[in-house]
Design a protein around this motif. Structure first.
Motif, PDB file in Angstrom:
ATOM      1  N   VAL A   1      58.866  48.753   9.155  1.00 58.57           N
ATOM      2  CA  VAL A   1      58.981  49.787  10.195  1.00 58.57           C
ATOM      3  C   VAL A   1      58.890  49.151  11.587  1.00 58.57           C
ATOM      4  CG1 VAL A   1      57.885  51.869  11.161  1.00 58.57           C
ATOM      5  CG2 VAL A   1      58.023  51.569   8.690  1.00 58.57           C
ATOM      6  N   ILE A   2      58.082  48.103  11.709  1.00 58.40           N
ATOM      7  CA  ILE A   2      57.845  47.523  13.037  1.00 58.40           C
ATOM      8  C   ILE A   2      58.130  46.029  13.106  1.00 58.40           C
ATOM      9  CG2 ILE A   2      56.154  49.169  13.946  1.00 58.40           C
ATOM     10  CD1 ILE A   2      53.940  47.336  12.754  1.00 58.40           C
TER      11      ILE A   2
ATOM     12  N   PHE B   1      47.356  49.576  -1.146  1.00 57.30           N
ATOM     13  CA  PHE B   1      47.582  49.212  -2.548  1.00 57.30           C
ATOM     14  C   PHE B   1      46.327  49.344  -3.405  1.00 57.30           C
ATOM     15  CE2 PHE B   1      51.081  47.063  -0.352  1.00 57.30           C
ATOM     16  CZ  PHE B   1      52.146  47.555  -1.100  1.00 57.30           C
TER      17      PHE B   1
ATOM     18  N   ASN C   1      55.579  44.739   7.758  1.00 63.11           N
ATOM     19  CA  ASN C   1      55.849  46.175   7.714  1.00 63.11           C
ATOM     20  C   ASN C   1      57.230  46.399   8.326  1.00 63.11           C
ATOM     21  OD1 ASN C   1      56.112  48.898   8.094  1.00 63.11           O
ATOM     22  ND2 ASN C   1      54.077  49.211   8.977  1.00 63.11           N
TER      23      ASN C   1
ATOM     24  N   HIS D   1      53.514  55.012   3.539  1.00 63.88           N
ATOM     25  CA  HIS D   1      54.734  55.811   3.740  1.00 63.88           C
ATOM     26  C   HIS D   1      54.543  57.282   3.373  1.00 63.88           C
ATOM     27  CE1 HIS D   1      56.544  51.984   4.464  1.00 63.88           C
ATOM     28  NE2 HIS D   1      56.387  51.597   3.217  1.00 63.88           N
TER      29      HIS D   1
ATOM     30  N   LEU E   1      45.379  46.510  25.126  1.00 65.17           N
ATOM     31  CA  LEU E   1      44.653  45.488  24.353  1.00 65.17           C
ATOM     32  C   LEU E   1      43.153  45.733  24.260  1.00 65.17           C
ATOM     33  CD1 LEU E   1      46.308  42.106  25.450  1.00 65.17           C
ATOM     34  CD2 LEU E   1      46.756  43.439  23.399  1.00 65.17           C
TER      35      LEU E   1
ATOM     36  N   TYR F   1      57.595  41.128  15.778  1.00 67.09           N
ATOM     37  CA  TYR F   1      57.935  42.527  16.035  1.00 67.09           C
ATOM     38  C   TYR F   1      59.444  42.700  16.121  1.00 67.09           C
ATOM     39  CZ  TYR F   1      53.112  43.845  17.039  1.00 67.09           C
ATOM     40  OH  TYR F   1      51.776  44.104  16.930  1.00 67.09           O
TER      41      TYR F   1
ATOM     42  N   PRO G   1      52.073  44.100  22.992  1.00 67.67           N
ATOM     43  CA  PRO G   1      51.098  44.036  24.092  1.00 67.67           C
ATOM     44  C   PRO G   1      50.442  42.668  24.233  1.00 67.67           C
ATOM     45  CG  PRO G   1      50.316  45.519  22.352  1.00 67.67           C
ATOM     46  CD  PRO G   1      51.701  45.114  21.981  1.00 67.67           C
TER      47      PRO G   1
ATOM     48  N   ALA H   1      48.092  49.588  23.846  1.00 71.05           N
ATOM     49  CA  ALA H   1      48.918  48.943  24.868  1.00 71.05           C
ATOM     50  C   ALA H   1      48.068  48.106  25.824  1.00 71.05           C
ATOM     51  CB  ALA H   1      49.712  49.997  25.621  1.00 71.05           C
TER      52      ALA H   1
ATOM     53  N   GLY I   1      56.294  56.144  10.653  1.00 71.66           N
ATOM     54  CA  GLY I   1      55.843  55.398  11.819  1.00 71.66           C
ATOM     55  C   GLY I   1      54.792  54.360  11.481  1.00 71.66           C
ATOM     56  N   ALA I   2      54.201  53.799  12.540  1.00 76.12           N
ATOM     57  CA  ALA I   2      53.173  52.774  12.384  1.00 76.12           C
ATOM     58  C   ALA I   2      52.251  52.832  13.593  1.00 76.12           C
ATOM     59  CB  ALA I   2      53.807  51.385  12.268  1.00 76.12           C
TER      60      ALA I   2
ATOM     61  N   LEU J   1      45.701  41.352   8.039  1.00 77.03           N
ATOM     62  CA  LEU J   1      47.166  41.447   7.962  1.00 77.03           C
ATOM     63  C   LEU J   1      47.663  42.549   8.895  1.00 77.03           C
ATOM     64  CD1 LEU J   1      49.524  39.981   6.588  1.00 77.03           C
ATOM     65  CD2 LEU J   1      49.493  41.774   4.839  1.00 77.03           C
ATOM     66  N   ARG J   2      47.482  43.785   8.547  1.00 79.66           N
ATOM     67  CA  ARG J   2      47.705  44.931   9.439  1.00 79.66           C
ATOM     68  C   ARG J   2      46.718  46.007   9.001  1.00 79.66           C
ATOM     69  NH1 ARG J   2      52.289  43.770   7.207  1.00 79.66           N
ATOM     70  NH2 ARG J   2      52.121  45.595   5.859  1.00 79.66           N
TER      71      ARG J   2
ATOM     72  N   LYS K   1      53.137  36.398  13.544  1.00 75.70           N
ATOM     73  CA  LYS K   1      52.269  35.802  12.518  1.00 75.70           C
ATOM     74  C   LYS K   1      53.017  34.699  11.796  1.00 75.70           C
ATOM     75  CE  LYS K   1      49.787  40.049  11.375  1.00 75.70           C
ATOM     76  NZ  LYS K   1      50.644  41.235  11.306  1.00 75.70           N
TER      77      LYS K   1
ATOM     78  N   GLU L   1      51.000  53.185   6.380  1.00 79.62           N
ATOM     79  CA  GLU L   1      51.379  52.011   5.582  1.00 79.62           C
ATOM     80  C   GLU L   1      51.865  52.431   4.189  1.00 79.62           C
ATOM     81  OE1 GLU L   1      51.599  48.664   5.829  1.00 79.62           O
ATOM     82  OE2 GLU L   1      51.025  48.465   7.934  1.00 79.62           O
TER      83      GLU L   1
ATOM     84  N   VAL M   1      54.064  54.252  16.955  1.00 75.23           N
ATOM     85  CA  VAL M   1      55.491  53.995  17.194  1.00 75.23           C
ATOM     86  C   VAL M   1      56.305  54.440  15.981  1.00 75.23           C
ATOM     87  CG1 VAL M   1      55.291  51.998  18.741  1.00 75.23           C
ATOM     88  CG2 VAL M   1      55.352  51.628  16.281  1.00 75.23           C
TER      89      VAL M   1
ATOM     90  N   LEU N   1      50.323  50.529  16.210  1.00 74.29           N
ATOM     91  CA  LEU N   1      50.228  49.191  16.779  1.00 74.29           C
ATOM     92  C   LEU N   1      48.947  49.047  17.591  1.00 74.29           C
ATOM     93  CD1 LEU N   1      53.809  48.664  18.228  1.00 74.29           C
ATOM     94  CD2 LEU N   1      52.921  47.868  16.047  1.00 74.29           C
ATOM     95  N   ARG N   2      48.727  47.815  18.027  1.00 69.44           N
ATOM     96  CA  ARG N   2      47.575  47.554  18.887  1.00 69.44           C
ATOM     97  C   ARG N   2      47.706  48.365  20.179  1.00 69.44           C
ATOM     98  NH1 ARG N   2      45.328  41.573  20.284  1.00 69.44           N
ATOM     99  NH2 ARG N   2      43.332  42.263  21.123  1.00 69.44           N
TER     100      ARG N   2
ATOM    101  N   ILE O   1      60.142  47.010  19.886  1.00 68.05           N
ATOM    102  CA  ILE O   1      58.717  47.309  19.670  1.00 68.05           C
ATOM    103  C   ILE O   1      57.918  46.530  20.713  1.00 68.05           C
ATOM    104  CG2 ILE O   1      56.767  47.089  18.085  1.00 68.05           C
ATOM    105  CD1 ILE O   1      58.674  49.103  17.002  1.00 68.05           C
ATOM    106  N   PHE O   2      57.145  47.226  21.505  1.00 72.08           N
ATOM    107  CA  PHE O   2      56.362  46.590  22.557  1.00 72.08           C
ATOM    108  C   PHE O   2      55.273  45.716  21.945  1.00 72.08           C
ATOM    109  CE2 PHE O   2      52.745  46.889  25.663  1.00 72.08           C
ATOM    110  CZ  PHE O   2      53.292  46.011  26.589  1.00 72.08           C
TER     111      PHE O   2
END
Lengths: 76, 238
Positions: free
Chosen positions: A65-66, B72, A63, B103, B115, A9, A16, B113, B107-108, B64-65, A40, B101, B153, B110-111, A13-14
């Motif tokens: 961005v992050i 794609f 990515n 664009h 969990l 990250y 968690p 906070a 932003g993005a 991956l994310r 990763k 992803e 974020v 994330l997991r 960027i937090f």
């Protein structure tokens, strides 16, 4: 060529999962942890040039961005 | 002789490997009187469609994310052209992650906070209008969320732009519509639950409006999202 890619990250960027693992370590008595982040690790065997691997990271493997990424060329 | 009713354009619901909300979206559209058709992610064309929905799910197993590989898929070139042409594009949950992803939205995600995978109804305050939501600013909607990666974020410059251009469409809030001192269930920056692009035709949100259309199965506030589309289709000449 073999490459090792580390995706982490970006600063600010937090993370968690990292924060939770750190609390877990502290809970079982490991003091003095200043930072713990989880990212990763990607191993890649390819004919691609380093430039092309950078493009792979920019487009898909990370990515921007992050995440930051670091590419390390390895011998074996 | 009365004029024959003009057939309304259909809505494309894109199916990626691992999508699992496409039938809910089609059900909701049908419930509101909108025609839809599934479009496989390997297809290349959106010709004849008036709008596109990227549904929720776990495209490509979230490997991956979330959304990174779906971005794609062959259909995404058509989705990008469709979006750039100003046509309505909606991304729900995993669909929002794919749009980020790709664009098409900044932003993005994330997991969460905490969990934890979160599956519950949330209160959302409408902050602004876009092509997909035409509700009074300040009104409070109740929609379900169902995700593990909804923690929005972006960098501070992007956040400034989103705020300045009123591009945050919905924020997590309390029952009275307050966001100050209320933390987003997933830790999202500035309580952001949904945003739009500069042209306001692309809308991405983590909550599931399609699961709150038929009142017998979970509320009706989600109708607002698809009704905006219905109004546009009724007004526009195709």
């Amino acid at each position: 060529m073999n490459y090792e890619i580390y995706v982490t990250y970006r600063a600010g960027i937090f993370d968690p999962a990292g924060a939770t693992a750190r609390r877990g370590l502290e809970q079982i008595g490991f003091d003095g942890i200043h930072d713990l982040s989880i990212g990763k690790y990607i191993r890649l065997n390819t004919d691609a040039t380093r430039e092309q691997v950078t493009e792979m990271c920019e487009k898909l493997l990370a990515n921007p961005v992050i995440e930051d990424y670091r590419i390390v060329e390895t011998e074996d | 002789m009365p004029p024959r009713p003009r057939p309304r354009p259909r809505v494309a619901v894109v199916v990626f490997p691992g999508s699992n909300c496409e039938q809910d979206v089609a059900y909701a559209l049908n419930w509101l009187g909108l025609d839809s058709a599934y479009v496989w992610h390997g297809d290349h064309s959106l010709d004849g469609f008036g709008a596109v929905v990227l549904p929720g799910g776990f495209s490509y197993g979230d490997y991956l994310r979330c959304g990174a590989i779906a971005r794609f898929s062959p259909i995404m070139d058509a989705v990008t052209r469709f979006a750039r042409a100003g046509r309505p594009v909606l991304g729900i949950c995993n669909g929002f992650q794919i749009l980020a992803e790709a664009h098409l939205l900044p932003g993005a995600l994330l997991r969460n906070a905490g969990l934890k995978f979160i599956c519950r109804d949330v209160a959302l305050r409408v902050e602004a209008r876009c092509d997909w939501l035409d509700a009074p600013t300040g009104s409070v909607l109740h929609l379900p969320i169902n995700h593990n990666e909804g923690n929005f974020v972006c960098d501070s410059a992007t956040l400034d732009d989103l705020r300045a251009d009123d591009r945050v469409i919905v924020r997590y809030c309390d029952e009275e519509g307050r966001t100050d001192g209320v933390s987003a269930p997933n830790g999202a920056l500035d309580n952001i639950a949904g945003i739009t692009n500069a042209a306001r035709n692309v809308f991405g949100l983590m909550p599931h409006p399609e699961r709150a259309v038929d009142p017998t199965v979970g509320g009706s506030d989600g109708q607002l999202v698809f009704q905006s589309l219905l109004q546009q289709f009724t007004q526009e000449v195709f």
